[in-house]
Motif scaffolding. Structure first.
Motif, PDB file in Angstrom:
ATOM      1  N   CYS A   1      30.660  38.606  -9.835  1.00 15.09           N
ATOM      2  CA  CYS A   1      31.351  38.841  -8.558  1.00 15.09           C
ATOM      3  C   CYS A   1      32.013  40.213  -8.476  1.00 15.09           C
ATOM      4  O   CYS A   1      32.574  40.550  -7.440  1.00 15.09           O
ATOM      5  CB  CYS A   1      32.366  37.737  -8.291  1.00 15.09           C
ATOM      6  SG  CYS A   1      33.814  37.812  -9.357  1.00 15.09           S
TER       7      CYS A   1
ATOM      8  N   CYS B   1      30.173  32.656 -12.183  1.00 16.78           N
ATOM      9  CA  CYS B   1      31.020  33.569 -12.963  1.00 16.78           C
ATOM     10  C   CYS B   1      31.353  32.949 -14.311  1.00 16.78           C
ATOM     11  O   CYS B   1      31.265  33.589 -15.352  1.00 16.78           O
ATOM     12  CB  CYS B   1      32.327  33.856 -12.229  1.00 16.78           C
ATOM     13  SG  CYS B   1      32.144  34.743 -10.688  1.00 16.78           S
TER      14      CYS B   1
ATOM     15  N   CYS C   1      38.050  35.798 -10.688  1.00 14.40           N
ATOM     16  CA  CYS C   1      36.809  35.078 -10.367  1.00 14.40           C
ATOM     17  C   CYS C   1      37.092  33.808  -9.580  1.00 14.40           C
ATOM     18  O   CYS C   1      36.364  33.450  -8.672  1.00 14.40           O
ATOM     19  CB  CYS C   1      36.055  34.703 -11.633  1.00 14.40           C
ATOM     20  SG  CYS C   1      35.198  36.082 -12.392  1.00 14.40           S
TER      21      CYS C   1
ATOM     22  N   CYS D   1      33.913  41.278 -13.780  1.00 16.67           N
ATOM     23  CA  CYS D   1      32.914  40.216 -13.838  1.00 16.67           C
ATOM     24  C   CYS D   1      31.550  40.755 -13.401  1.00 16.67           C
ATOM     25  O   CYS D   1      31.442  41.470 -12.411  1.00 16.67           O
ATOM     26  CB  CYS D   1      33.331  39.075 -12.924  1.00 16.67           C
ATOM     27  SG  CYS D   1      32.086  37.805 -12.735  1.00 16.67           S
TER      28      CYS D   1
HETATM   29 ZN    ZN Z   1      33.333  36.626 -11.281  1.00 11.56          ZN
END
Ligand code: ZN
Lengths: 197, 184
Positions: A24, A40, A31, A21
């Motif tokens: 994050c 996200c 996520c 991601c």
């Molecule tokens: Zn994420």
């Protein structure tokens, strides 16, 4: 050498490419456990609708609950929401602190007409102190090093009185100093104590 | 192991690793991990030289071109980084925790036996029992990729039998301070 035999020369197992991601840094499937779940999801939806559906369609959501009880799932969702709020507050506070933190440039008299210049607080603006010290040393053709001050905090000490030039370098945003706001600079002078102890 | 770990304050020095030492690390890894030479060669070519990053508390991180590849505590077993396990998920024996345990692991908790023995969890069958003191990859119910790494604190059959206390001590996990280190 190659192509005469059927046998491959290497049995190496190729690495799996995991999609992480961008918000994050977790693998996408994690996520939901991070502290920025809403962001996200938004970012993934923008970038890749198919992948978004894979993780967040009704069907996918129902499946992933697995052996978790309804209460536990609710708890998890609450937990995630609380984490998000906390992370946002933390980021806010960090930003405020950063904007308020000062860079102190101190002219220190060591002997009669002998000075050193200390620069403290650059790390609040993500400056790599070692790199900055090197940059000062090169620019002023003098010695500069990262040392701990009596309070145990890191600061850069440069040989010679270069405080005005340091201010100028920060104002011009030279090299690693590019993100240091000039309004946060404080100039101080430390005179040698008379008599001594 | 990597709680409150920050490269700027916890790294005491970097040195390149002597060829003879690299050879012994390589053979240790080949015997400790489930990996063959060719696969190892892919991410750690023989001609490339490792950098040893010495950290506080006797943690040694080994990096190539700045990217951490594996680490060691004192002279204990070699742990791959979690990112390396994502690329090569088979190099450590695997266990799985149930979905309920994920958020505890991600908060840095050690893994209690019930999270591993429940329906969502997984321990290998008795004939493939993992002995106490073995580095393992921790997978999670409903997830494809490992969520962390740990070391078994008892044999996996004992985890099943006792079914309480810590079964696996967490070593590193998604989002900890080692995860945050992309390059050294
Ligand atoms: Zn994420």
């Amino acid at each position: 050498m190659a192509s005469t035999t059927e046998q491959p020369t290497s049995q190496a197992i190729p690495p799996i490419k995991v999609r992480y991601c961008e918000v994050c840094t977790f693998p996408l499937e994690y996520c939901e456990f991070g502290s920025s779940f809403t962001k996200c999801k938004e970012s993934l939806l923008e970038e890749d609708q198919d992948l978004y559906d894979k993780f967040y369609s009704e069907e996918a959501l129902a499946k992933k609950i697995g052996t978790l009880s309804v209460e536990d799932q609710t708890k998890l969702e609450k937990d995630t929401a609380a984490k998000e709020v906390k992370a946002e507050k933390k980021a806010d506070a960090a930003l405020k602190k950063k904007l308020a933190s000062q860079v102190t440039i101190k002219r220190i008299e060591r002997n009669k007409r002998k000075f050193v210049t200390s620069v403290h607080g650059l790390e609040a603006f993500d400056v790599d102190l070692k790199k900055a010290a090197k940059q000062f040393a090169q620019k002023f053709a003098t010695g500069a090093s990262v040392t701990k001050n009596p309070q145990g905090q890191d600061e850069i000490v440069i040989q010679g009185d270069v405080s005005a030039d340091v201010v100028e370098m920060i104002e011009d945003g030279v090299g690693v100093l590019k993100n240091v706001p000039k309004d946060n600079i404080v100039e101080v002078e430390e005179k040698k104590k008379k008599g001594g102890d | 192991m990597f709680k409150k770990f920050s490269p700027s304050t916890d790294v005491s020095g970097q040195t390149s690793v002597k060829t003879s030492v690299q050879r012994s690390i390589r053979s240790n890894i080949l015997s400790q991990w489930k990996i063959d030479q060719d696969t190892l060669e892919q991410f750690w070519p023989k001609k490339e030289s490792l950098i040893l990053v010495k950290c506080r508390d006797h943690i040694s991180i080994y990096a190539l071109h700045g990217e951490p590849l594996f680490f060691q505590h004192f002279d204990g077993p070699f742990y791959p980084t979690l990112r390396l396990v994502h690329k090569y998920p088979f190099i450590l024996p695997m266990v799985r925790i149930d979905r309920g345990a994920i958020r505890f692991l991600l908060a840095g908790a050690h893994m209690m036996c019930p999270g591993l023995t429940s329906i969502g969890g997984y321990l290998p069958p008795p004939e493939n029992e993992i002995k106490s003191g073995t580095p393992v990859a921790i997978f999670a119910e409903g997830k494809e990729h490992a969520v962390g790494l740990g070391i078994t604190k008892m044999d996996t059959e004992e985890m099943r039998r006792v079914n309480r206390n810590i079964g696996i001590e967490t070593v590193t996990y998604l989002g900890d301070d080692l995860w945050a280190v992309r390059s050294l």
